[in-house]
Design an enzyme around this catalytic site. Structure first.
Site, PDB file in Angstrom:
ATOM      1  N   GLY A  78       0.806  -1.214   0.000  1.00  0.00           N
ATOM      2  CA  GLY A  78       0.000   0.000   0.000  1.00  0.00           C
ATOM      3  C   GLY A  78       0.840   1.265   0.000  1.00  0.00           C
ATOM      4  O   GLY A  78       1.966   1.287   0.481  1.00  0.00           O
ATOM      5  N   ARG A 142       0.950  -5.782  -4.922  1.00  0.00           N
ATOM      6  CA  ARG A 142       0.994  -6.667  -3.751  1.00  0.00           C
ATOM      7  C   ARG A 142       1.447  -8.086  -4.086  1.00  0.00           C
ATOM      8  O   ARG A 142       1.250  -9.003  -3.297  1.00  0.00           O
ATOM      9  CB  ARG A 142      -0.385  -6.688  -3.080  1.00  0.00           C
ATOM     10  CG  ARG A 142      -0.781  -5.334  -2.498  1.00  0.00           C
ATOM     11  CD  ARG A 142      -2.029  -5.409  -1.655  1.00  0.00           C
ATOM     12  NE  ARG A 142      -2.409  -4.122  -1.103  1.00  0.00           N
ATOM     13  CZ  ARG A 142      -1.920  -3.590   0.021  1.00  0.00           C
ATOM     14  NH1 ARG A 142      -1.014  -4.257   0.711  1.00  0.00           N
ATOM     15  NH2 ARG A 142      -2.335  -2.420   0.462  1.00  0.00           N
ATOM     16  N   ASP A 173       5.761  -7.548   5.514  1.00  0.00           N
ATOM     17  CA  ASP A 173       5.750  -8.680   4.588  1.00  0.00           C
ATOM     18  C   ASP A 173       6.720  -8.467   3.431  1.00  0.00           C
ATOM     19  O   ASP A 173       7.457  -9.378   3.039  1.00  0.00           O
ATOM     20  CB  ASP A 173       4.340  -8.914   4.037  1.00  0.00           C
ATOM     21  CG  ASP A 173       3.460  -9.695   5.007  1.00  0.00           C
ATOM     22  OD1 ASP A 173       4.015 -10.449   5.829  1.00  0.00           O
ATOM     23  OD2 ASP A 173       2.237  -9.544   4.955  1.00  0.00           O
ATOM     24  N   LYS A 199       8.357   0.870   5.269  1.00  0.00           N
ATOM     25  CA  LYS A 199       7.186   1.660   4.884  1.00  0.00           C
ATOM     26  C   LYS A 199       5.918   1.050   5.454  1.00  0.00           C
ATOM     27  O   LYS A 199       5.717  -0.161   5.354  1.00  0.00           O
ATOM     28  CB  LYS A 199       7.080   1.716   3.349  1.00  0.00           C
ATOM     29  CG  LYS A 199       5.811   2.334   2.835  1.00  0.00           C
ATOM     30  CD  LYS A 199       5.023   1.469   1.859  1.00  0.00           C
ATOM     31  CE  LYS A 199       4.631   0.148   2.393  1.00  0.00           C
ATOM     32  NZ  LYS A 199       3.516  -0.521   1.710  1.00  0.00           N
ATOM     33  N   THR A 200       5.092   1.831   6.089  1.00  0.00           N
ATOM     34  CA  THR A 200       3.699   1.504   6.366  1.00  0.00           C
ATOM     35  C   THR A 200       3.108   2.617   7.201  1.00  0.00           C
ATOM     36  O   THR A 200       3.695   3.010   8.213  1.00  0.00           O
ATOM     37  CB  THR A 200       3.493   0.159   7.095  1.00  0.00           C
ATOM     38  OG1 THR A 200       2.124   0.052   7.510  1.00  0.00           O
ATOM     39  CG2 THR A 200       4.361   0.011   8.315  1.00  0.00           C
ATOM     40  N   ASP A 202       0.636   2.329   8.994  1.00  0.00           N
ATOM     41  CA  ASP A 202       0.094   1.740  10.215  1.00  0.00           C
ATOM     42  C   ASP A 202       1.040   1.867  11.403  1.00  0.00           C
ATOM     43  O   ASP A 202       0.626   1.742  12.555  1.00  0.00           O
ATOM     44  CB  ASP A 202      -0.224   0.254  10.007  1.00  0.00           C
ATOM     45  CG  ASP A 202      -1.427   0.045   9.101  1.00  0.00           C
ATOM     46  OD1 ASP A 202      -2.052   1.054   8.707  1.00  0.00           O
ATOM     47  OD2 ASP A 202      -1.740  -1.118   8.789  1.00  0.00           O
TER      48      ASP A 202
END
Length: 549
Positions: A78, A142, A173, A199-200, A202
């Site tokens: 994402g 993805r 992941d 990266k994220t 979240d």
């Protein structure tokens, strides 16, 4: 491409770099490392990249001549604000190593490597995307890099283009897959380095060496602006309870940070729900009691922040989901052949009695999401579960019961929101613009020093950028074994909200006051120009964590 006034002005912003990356660098290596858990299993799976030392870069007066490097870059998973600056930092760093260095971008994520779909990233292209949000410079995807066939197919184009190093920008992941790829290429002596970047939005890819994942700062500031706007409206109209779901499937970092920035009446932290073994009814009662207490003071309005992964943290629901994951992994083909109208009964009849009863009690829509619509990893798509509506409906019913018992005399009207995509491609804050550029530049330094199986690391981030510490951390150091698709696999351990850490403890010390009183804070939009105390601030989470050390 038509550009806004902000885009034009923003293009000229020069991201700040740690002092160690300005000019010649020397490398400092620490002691050998171990994985966070399951050391024997991880070491066995990664014999060529396990146990490497943590690396930091320091300024050097020694002049070094590096050969030109040809590198490839992949955006995976994402979108997160700042991805373009990682690539810009990588490009500039490679050119600083040797002006003849080249950078290729693989299109639409890891699939671009497998399908040999790429472009050369030149200065003309890079300059169009500096300090911008999104991943549209090369796109993302993805596709999981996990099979030898994929690795070998990717190696064909890597050899054809003369690529010596591959940088994979992604979450836990994606960086796990990067480590598997690094191990394989080292095993077969392919001569290809693999470096990861964290990266994220979240915020769950973090540890002592990775203080924050890029994009978290910007996304939280975007969400907090909108939450602040809603709270101002809420305090003006004084007639609605706003239930706001926020991104964060596996951890509640976004919800917690937004709560720290905006001071809502209620913020549910999934990790606390799990720790206290709370049921869905416990959560609903907690919210309803606060609604009733505010109503008793004449305040029939408020805000509730909810992390999107809440359902999975309720212990009874977590057990149900775990059994569903294993069951559908083993019986997926048979399940797919059953009529949709019969699938729910099929699951009810095949689960353990305890989980069968819970599953049968769920509303049809929630039950369907838990069992039918799953992501490529085989996980429940919790972002599709309208937890904010589920909770507000259940709170409404609970309040009706309380009214009949004479325990509630107010009025309850709910509004619902889900903030997710709004934050993923925002123009990066100054913090993320600087941090991402530094991560990319650090990746180029790791490549120059011949490293593989490392993740780019930039620490000391609550200090001015010049004092940041750039280096690399072995990806195996962050790994443990987890069950995926019914099998135990090596993965980077997700970082959850720790209830004994400073950010949560500060939140917990304030929430009773925020619940009772109207203490809203209105952060306003991200500021890119102006005094540093307005423009360059890191998240409150980072500040509190630094103070707690």
């Amino acid at each position: 491409m038509k550009k806004s006034a902000l885009q034009i002005a923003r293009a000229s912003y020069q991201p700040k770099l740690p002092k160690a990356l300005k000019g010649q660098v020397s490398i400092k290596e620490g002691t050998p490392t171990e994985s966070v858990a399951d050391q024997a299993e991880i070491k066995k799976l990664f014999p060529n990249t396990y146990g490497m030392p943590v690396i930091s870069f320091e300024p050097s007066n020694e002049s070094k001549n590096y050969p030109a490097v040809t590198a490839g870059v992949i955006l995976s998973g994402g979108q997160a604000p700042g991805g373009h600056n990682v690539i810009a930092g990588l490009f500039d760093g490679l050119k600083a190593i040797n002006k003849n260095s080249k950078l290729y971008g693989f299109l639409l994520g890891p699939a671009g490597l497998i399908e040999h779909n790429y472009i050369e990233l030149t200065s003309d292209i890079i300059d169009e995307y500096r300090n911008t949000g999104g991943f549209d410079i090369i796109g993302s995807g993805r596709t999981k890099l996990e099979t030898v066939e994929q690795f070998d197919k990717g190696l064909e184009i890597i050899k054809q283009l003369g690529i010596q190093a591959l940088v994979i920008i992604g979450g836990d992941d994606s960086n796990t897959n990067a480590c598997v790829l690094a191990e394989y290429y080292k095993k077969i002596n392919a001569g290809v380095q693999v470096i990861g970047c964290p990266k994220t939005i979240d915020g769950d890819l973090k540890n002592e060496m990775i203080e924050t994942s890029f994009g978290f700062d910007t996304a939280c500031k975007v969400y907090s602006e909108v939450i602040g706007n809603i709270q101002r409206d809420c305090n003006s109209a004084k007639k609605y309870w706003h239930f706001i779901k926020l991104m964060g499937r596996s951890a509640s970092h976004i919800a917690l940070e937004c709560a720290l920035q905006t001071q809502p009446n209620i913020c549910i932290i999934s990790e606390e729900v799990e720790e206290k073994n709370m049921s869905l009814d416990n959560v609903v009662t907690y919210i309803a009691d606060i609604v009733a207490a505010r109503a008793a003071e004449g305040n029939n309005f408020g805000t509730v922040l909810i992390p999107e992964g809440l359902i999975e943290f309720i212990p009874a629901m977590k057990k149900l989901i775990a059994e569903l994951n294993d069951f559908l992994a083993k019986n997926g083909n048979e399940f797919a052949m059953i009529k949709k109208s019969e699938q729910r009964n099929y699951i009810i009849n095949h689960l353990s009695p305890e989980n069968s009863a819970i599953y049968a009690s769920l509303p049809e829509g929630v039950a369907r999401q838990l069992s039918l619509d799953r992501d490529p990893h085989g996980n429940v798509q919790v972002s599709l579960i309208e937890t904010e509506k589920l909770l507000s409906e259940m709170v409404g019913k609970k309040l009706a019961e309380m009214k009949n018992e004479g325990k509630y005399t107010g009025k309850f009207a709910a509004q619902h929101h889900f903030f997710g995509y709004e934050g993923r491609c925002a123009a990066p804050s100054n913090f993320d613009a600087d941090y991402c550029y530094s991560l990319g530049y650090t990746a180029s330094a790791l490549i120059a020093e011949g490293k593989t199986g490392y993740m780019s690391s930039v620490r000391n981030t609550t200090k001015p950028a010049e004092e940041w510490i750039a280096g690399g951390v072995p990806v195996t150091m962050m790994m443990n074994m987890e069950r995926r698709h019914g099998e135990m696999k090596p993965v980077i351990q997700k970082a959850l909200v720790k209830l004994d850490d400073a950010p949560f403890k500060y939140f917990a010390s304030q929430r009773e006051t925020w619940a009772k009183d109207t203490c809203y804070v209105y952060p306003g939009p991200i500021q890119y120009f102006g005094p540093t105390e307005v423009c360059d601030q890191p998240t409150i989470t980072l500040v509190l964590e630094a103070q707690g050390k």
